[in-house]
Design an enzyme around this catalytic site. Structure first.
Site, PDB file in Angstrom:
ATOM      1  N   ARG A  14      -7.454   4.650   7.937  1.00 22.68           N
ATOM      2  CA  ARG A  14      -6.593   4.494   6.762  1.00 22.68           C
ATOM      3  C   ARG A  14      -6.802   5.651   5.780  1.00 22.68           C
ATOM      4  O   ARG A  14      -5.852   6.084   5.120  1.00 22.68           O
ATOM      5  CB  ARG A  14      -6.898   3.143   6.081  1.00 22.68           C
ATOM      6  CG  ARG A  14      -5.832   2.748   5.079  1.00 22.68           C
ATOM      7  CD  ARG A  14      -6.085   1.381   4.489  1.00 22.68           C
ATOM      8  NE  ARG A  14      -7.226   1.361   3.584  1.00 22.68           N
ATOM      9  CZ  ARG A  14      -7.404   0.438   2.633  1.00 22.68           C
ATOM     10  NH1 ARG A  14      -6.527  -0.535   2.474  1.00 22.68           N
ATOM     11  NH2 ARG A  14      -8.471   0.466   1.860  1.00 22.68           N
ATOM     12  N   ASP A  22       4.785   0.854  14.864  1.00 24.18           N
ATOM     13  CA  ASP A  22       3.849   0.884  13.732  1.00 24.18           C
ATOM     14  C   ASP A  22       3.348   2.296  13.408  1.00 24.18           C
ATOM     15  O   ASP A  22       4.034   3.061  12.754  1.00 24.18           O
ATOM     16  CB  ASP A  22       2.695  -0.094  14.019  1.00 24.18           C
ATOM     17  CG  ASP A  22       1.801  -0.327  12.812  1.00 24.18           C
ATOM     18  OD1 ASP A  22       2.203   0.062  11.697  1.00 24.18           O
ATOM     19  OD2 ASP A  22       0.709  -0.904  12.972  1.00 24.18           O
ATOM     20  N   HIS A  39       1.327  -8.010  13.239  1.00 23.06           N
ATOM     21  CA  HIS A  39      -0.021  -8.023  13.849  1.00 23.06           C
ATOM     22  C   HIS A  39      -0.464  -9.459  14.169  1.00 23.06           C
ATOM     23  O   HIS A  39      -0.571  -9.799  15.324  1.00 23.06           O
ATOM     24  CB  HIS A  39      -1.080  -7.307  12.990  1.00 23.06           C
ATOM     25  CG  HIS A  39      -0.745  -5.881  12.691  1.00 23.06           C
ATOM     26  ND1 HIS A  39      -0.519  -4.963  13.681  1.00 23.06           N
ATOM     27  CD2 HIS A  39      -0.562  -5.225  11.515  1.00 23.06           C
ATOM     28  CE1 HIS A  39      -0.224  -3.792  13.136  1.00 23.06           C
ATOM     29  NE2 HIS A  39      -0.235  -3.929  11.817  1.00 23.06           N
ATOM     30  N   TYR A  67       6.520   1.634   2.049  1.00 22.20           N
ATOM     31  CA  TYR A  67       5.683   1.375   0.862  1.00 22.20           C
ATOM     32  C   TYR A  67       5.381   2.627   0.055  1.00 22.20           C
ATOM     33  O   TYR A  67       4.784   2.554  -1.005  1.00 22.20           O
ATOM     34  CB  TYR A  67       4.399   0.628   1.250  1.00 22.20           C
ATOM     35  CG  TYR A  67       3.529   1.303   2.289  1.00 22.20           C
ATOM     36  CD1 TYR A  67       2.559   2.238   1.926  1.00 22.20           C
ATOM     37  CD2 TYR A  67       3.658   0.998   3.643  1.00 22.20           C
ATOM     38  CE1 TYR A  67       1.763   2.849   2.884  1.00 22.20           C
ATOM     39  CE2 TYR A  67       2.861   1.603   4.599  1.00 22.20           C
ATOM     40  CZ  TYR A  67       1.911   2.526   4.214  1.00 22.20           C
ATOM     41  OH  TYR A  67       1.137   3.137   5.167  1.00 22.20           O
ATOM     42  N   HIS A 124       6.276   2.862  10.486  1.00 18.11           N
ATOM     43  CA  HIS A 124       6.039   3.667   9.283  1.00 18.11           C
ATOM     44  C   HIS A 124       6.293   5.101   9.747  1.00 18.11           C
ATOM     45  O   HIS A 124       5.435   5.692  10.426  1.00 18.11           O
ATOM     46  CB  HIS A 124       4.601   3.537   8.782  1.00 18.11           C
ATOM     47  CG  HIS A 124       4.137   2.121   8.595  1.00 18.11           C
ATOM     48  ND1 HIS A 124       4.550   1.349   7.536  1.00 18.11           N
ATOM     49  CD2 HIS A 124       3.306   1.335   9.336  1.00 18.11           C
ATOM     50  CE1 HIS A 124       3.974   0.148   7.630  1.00 18.11           C
ATOM     51  NE2 HIS A 124       3.231   0.111   8.710  1.00 18.11           N
TER      52      HIS A 124
HETATM   53 ZN   LIG Z   1       2.229  -1.411   9.676  1.00 13.67          ZN
END
Ligand SMILES: [Zn+2]
Length: 453
Positions: free
Chosen positions: A67, A318, A267, A106, A46
């Site tokens: 997050r 990631d 993951h 996303y 990302h």
């Molecule tokens: Zn990810």
């Protein structure tokens, strides 16, 4: 196989001959100094998470508190700032010997979830960034529809991820697939150009309901696209999924028809033996992201058991906690050693394969090996450095010995030259258009200054 003075012939972006002990170098050949290897493949990225490096690591908390900082950042990006940031991040990857990136995308929409005039503007910004750097990319466009199994409405940041419905998502991705250099010609497995292609993703079973999962699976199957999904990163996901659907996250993917040889589960940490078997029987892939998984206190996945069940492994940076595929490969082995209290769980060859061939397969490219017919994605590693210098190779299998030295000691900084699709992109540690480490660092700094003025 280890060989000296290898001549690698290339026609356009493919390898056409590999000739060891080739004698005097042809005048039009370019010399790659050091140990030449297949290019490294970063199967899960990302790009925008790179901003959180050095800002978020020390806070006490869990994946879920991390997050929140990622969401706050997501709210600040627009297509222009994202392209600038992603260009710098992909340049960092190129200097690290990463020749292909799988960008799990996303953040599609504008603030409040309003679509941009071109609803794929953010995805296109990422494709342009990869083009600018010369790195091969599979843009994995993720379907994101809800906050969780039972979590009420989407938060402001999550609104930017959501297409509102699975059919809206499919329509938007069809817009991406229908364009590119090959529009109007035979469309082949999401290929947009020589070094870019589209894949699909379900963000997770949390964020993508059963209709969404089935829609993603169906598009993957009809268009022959790689399908990626975050799977079982956290025990809470498994618990909530079981409570809401009576199935495990892996079981739910299976029921939706989303498990197959094109599937990569990212993951795959909180898995039961039955889940491991489902993934193995489907010949699915698993992408481990060990430096992120340790940074976010996710846990250690059962990667040896998964490989034994028939799953092929790949690696991803990631959250960009670090961008160094040697470190990911090393961490895959060492994290599992801490868990199992046994050494030598994966062989150096298996770990290197996860960093190359496994990732290329996960992203739909014929790369990851120095072989006739494959893509000419190559790197060279400088062995005459303090990290890698030292004892002579003495064993019966010098190739394996050298590979072990790389896996357990090399870093991204030892990468010297990078060739992507037959094009020389990095020479002696300097990107041919974007400069060396200092210039790339200053690009990163400038992109981040725009976001946090
Ligand atoms: Zn990810």
């Amino acid at each position: 196989v280890l060989a000296r003075q290898v001549l690698i012939e290339v026609d356009r972006d493919r390898i056409t001959a590999v000739i060891p002990d080739s004698g005097p170098r042809p005048s039009d050949a370019h010399l790659l100094e050091g140990l030449v290897l297949p290019g490294l493949v970063n199967a899960h990225s990302h790009a925008f998470h790179r901003v959180l490096r050095g800002r978020s690591e020390w806070a006490r908390g869990t994946f879920w508190s991390w997050r929140n900082s990622m969401y706050a950042l997501a709210e600040r990006l627009d297509p222009e700032s994202y392209e600038k940031l992603a260009t710098a991040v992909y340049a960092e990857m190129a200097l690290a010997g990463i020749t292909t990136v799988g960008e799990f995308h996303y953040l599609h929409h504008g603030p409040g979830g309003v679509a941009y005039t071109d609803p794929n503007e953010m995805g296109r910004a990422l494709l342009r960034a990869a083009g600018e750097v010369g790195i091969r990319i599979t843009l994995l466009d993720a379907c994101y529809l809800r906050a969780g199994f039972d979590e009420g409405p989407l938060s402001p940041a999550q609104l930017r991820f959501s297409d509102q419905s699975a059919s809206n998502w499919a329509e938007r991705v069809a817009g991406l697939l229908g364009q590119g250099d090959l529009a109007g010609t035979t469309r082949l497995a999401g290929l947009l150009g020589a070094s870019s292609r589209i894949g699909v993703a379900a963000h997770s079973v949390r964020a993508c309901d059963e209709v969404g999962l089935a829609t993603v699976a169906s598009l993957s199957s009809t268009e022959e696209l790689p399908l990626h999904v975050h799977l079982a990163e956290q025990a809470a996901e498994s618990r909530d999924c079981l409570a809401a659907t009576s199935a495990s996250p892996t079981g739910l993917l299976d029921e939706a028809g989303a498990l197959g040889p094109r599937t990569t589960a990212v993951h795959a940490i909180d898995l039961q033996p039955a889940d491991q078997n489902l993934l193995g029987l489907a010949h699915a892939g698993v992408c481990a992201c060990p430096t992120t998984e340790r940074e976010l206190a996710d846990g250690v996945g059962p990667f040896r058991a998964l490989a034994d069940a028939g799953v092929w492994l790949s690696l991803g940076s990631d959250s960009q906690a670090v961008i160094d595929l040697f470190e990911e490969a090393r961490a895959l082995e060492l994290n599992e050693r801490l868990e199992q209290k046994i050494r030598g769980i994966h062989t150096p060859a298996e770990l290197f394969s996860a960093a190359t061939r496994g990732g290329a397969y996960a992203l739909g490219w014929q790369a990851g090996a120095i072989a006739v017919g494959g893509l000419a994605d190559l790197i060279s590693v400088d062995l005459d450095t303090p990290r890698l210098g030292g004892a002579d190779l003495r064993g019966d299998n010098p190739g394996e010995e050298l590979l072990a030295r790389l896996i357990f000691a090399a870093s991204a900084a030892e990468v010297r030259d990078v060739v992507i699709g037959g094009e020389l992109v990095v020479t002696a540690g300097v990107h041919r258009r974007l400069g060396g480490p200092r210039e790339v660092a200053s690009r990163l700094q400038s992109a981040m200054a725009d976001l946090f003025p």
